[in-house]
Scaffold this active site. Structure first.
Site, mmCIF file in Angstrom:
data_model
loop_
_atom_site.group_PDB
_atom_site.id
_atom_site.type_symbol
_atom_site.label_atom_id
_atom_site.label_comp_id
_atom_site.label_asym_id
_atom_site.label_seq_id
_atom_site.Cartn_x
_atom_site.Cartn_y
_atom_site.Cartn_z
ATOM 1 N N ARG A 101 35.779 -37.287 -1.233
ATOM 2 C CA ARG A 101 35.935 -37.350 -2.799
ATOM 3 C C ARG A 101 34.913 -38.042 -3.504
ATOM 4 N NH1 ARG A 101 38.874 -33.820 -1.419
ATOM 5 N NH2 ARG A 101 37.267 -32.301 -2.005
ATOM 6 N N GLU A 137 31.773 -36.341 -3.370
ATOM 7 C CA GLU A 137 31.865 -35.433 -4.552
ATOM 8 C C GLU A 137 31.724 -35.885 -5.815
ATOM 9 O OE1 GLU A 137 34.915 -31.732 -5.099
ATOM 10 O OE2 GLU A 137 35.752 -33.761 -5.208
ATOM 11 N N SER A 150 22.865 -53.296 -9.244
ATOM 12 C CA SER A 150 22.871 -53.873 -7.731
ATOM 13 C C SER A 150 24.285 -53.571 -7.157
ATOM 14 C CB SER A 150 22.872 -55.316 -7.972
ATOM 15 O OG SER A 150 22.732 -56.054 -6.731
#
EC number: 4.2.1.104
Length: 147
Positions: free
Chosen positions: A88, A91, A114
């Site tokens: 997920r 995605e 960063s």
């Protein structure tokens, strides 16, 4: 004993002793997010922190020593992740990565966020339709230099 074996042992001992990541973070003395990353092999512990975790989890001296070695960060497999939760996030970056990039560049200029000078907080957010996961990430902006 390599870092992956140490990580496996830490997870085994954590389950065996019925400890949470938050409880182990108290032993380490840092946030649950940073401490979990460290105990899963992505950060370096000080000697005192490694010994405290070693005592708490009954780790062998070899594991305590390995926790003090700078790890190969980002050492997850490079293939698309198959674990549903990790996927997920993959995605999420696939869908929103260009949005993050565009909005960060618009707000800050050409550079990066960063992951070294970085904080993260993960909390549960109550919702009548089902609890939600709230993740707050804060990374220092690092502009690209011209030369």
């Amino acid at each position: 004993m390599n870092r992956e074996e140490v990580t496996d042992l830490i997870v085994t001992q954590k389950v065996k002793k019925k400890l949470t990541w938050a409880q182990l973070a108290e032993v380490v003395g840092h946030s649950k997010e940073w401490s979990t990353a460290a105990l899963l092999g992505q950060m370096t512990l000080t000697e005192a922190q490694a010994k405290a975790i070693g005592t708490t989890l009954d780790l062998p001296e070899e594991a305590v020593t390995q926790l003090q070695v700078v790890p190969y960060k980002g050492s997850l497999p490079t293939a698309v992740p198959t674990d549903p939760l990790i996927y997920r996030f993959y995605e999420l970056i696939s869908v929103y990565g260009t949005t993050f990039k565009s909005l960060i560049h618009e707000e800050f200029g050409d550079g990066i966020m960063s992951a070294i000078d970085f904080n993260m907080d993960l909390t549960r957010e109550a919702d009548p339709k089902g609890d939600r996961v709230r993740i707050t990430m804060s990374g220092k902006f690092l502009p690209y230099k011209t030369y």
